[in-house]
Design an enzyme around this catalytic site. Structure first.
Site, short mmCIF file in Angstrom:
data_model
loop_
_atom_site.label_atom_id
_atom_site.label_comp_id
_atom_site.label_asym_id
_atom_site.label_seq_id
_atom_site.Cartn_x
_atom_site.Cartn_y
_atom_site.Cartn_z
N ASP A 210 0.82 -1.21 0.00
CA ASP A 210 0.00 0.00 0.00
C ASP A 210 0.85 1.26 0.00
OD1 ASP A 210 0.97 -0.36 2.58
OD2 ASP A 210 -0.97 -0.93 3.40
N GLU B 68 -9.42 -2.33 5.50
CA GLU B 68 -10.05 -2.11 6.79
C GLU B 68 -11.30 -2.99 6.89
OE1 GLU B 68 -8.43 -0.52 8.89
OE2 GLU B 68 -7.78 1.47 8.27
#
Ligand code: PGA
Length: 237
Positions: A67, A135
């Protein structure tokens, strides 16, 4: 899922660095999926030390990081590119053009497939069970995409990397998805220290994918090792 307990962070990190070196020795064109955060720092130190002592050859190795933050420049002090250059890439002979980070333009999943797919994926885990920046709420079939960071993740990262200043932490990132991660041939997830105890206890109990606990996706992967230290959990699993 296989669980391996180590005495402390040092021993756990030594083990993981040796696994990475083994991977590179078996395949000098290995494709590594790499992680940032506090968890892999010692592993990268061991890899850097190994290069200065043993000259393990990284010249044909490629890497794909999980990421990157959005809203800060690529070479900002806080970018994951900068983190990786400092903690690992500048200390070994990997070619920087073979090190990749997702961005809005680079069609990351295609780039990974074209390179041949990730042989070895290193993961940390968030207190809330996130892997990469997937998430809670991330879909099982998610690919690389722009994600909003949760308040909890922003607070944790502010404490660890931004001197506690929440206002400095980007609110968005671009992250490999759960499906992107699951395509890796082999995965090692590291969980170190007390803050991850409840997270790992929860992971042990997972039988199926739970959308509210993203790391649960790993239960259906054929080659996952969870490396943890005694401070995280003192039980054998
Ligand atoms: P940490 O973060 O290594 O800083 O604990 C892990 C993660 O958020 O994935």
């Amino acid at each position: 899922m296989k669980f391996l307990k180590f005495e402390n962070e040092i021993e756990a990190s030594k083990y993981v660095s040796q696994e990475i070196i083994k991977e590179i020795k078996e395949n000098n064109k290995a494709i590594l999926g790499l992680a940032t955060g506090s968890t892999p720092i010692k592993t990268y130190e061991f890899l850097s030390k190994d290069f200065s002592l043993n000259k393990t050859d990284w010249s044909k190795v490629s890497s794909f990081n999980l990421d990157e933050y959005l809203g800060i420049p690529e070479y900002d002090e806080q970018s994951y590119r900068t983190f990786m250059n400092k903690t690992l890439f500048n200390n070994i002979n990997i070619k920087l053009e073979n090190t990749h980070f997702p961005n809005k333009e680079n069609n990351y999943d295609d780039l990974i497939s074209k390179a041949g797919g990730i042989d070895f994926q290193l993961l940390g885990i968030g207190v809330n069970g996130h892997i990469g920046f997937n998430e809670p709420g991330s879909l099982e079939n998610s690919l690389t995409r722009v994600v909003d960071l949760t308040e909890e993740t922003i607070e944790v990262n502010a404490k660890k990397f931004f001197d506690g200043d929440i206002s400095l932490v980007p609110h968005q990132a671009i992250s490999m998805g759960l499906k992107s991660i699951m395509r890796a041939k082999k995965i090692i997830l590291m969980a170190l220290g007390k803050s991850k105890t409840e997270t790992i206890k929860k992971l042990i109990k997972c039988k199926n994918f739970d959308i509210n606990f993203p790391a649960s996706i790993l239960v259906s992967h054929p080659n996952v090792t969870i490396v943890y230290d005694k401070e995280c959990l003192n039980n054998e699993i």
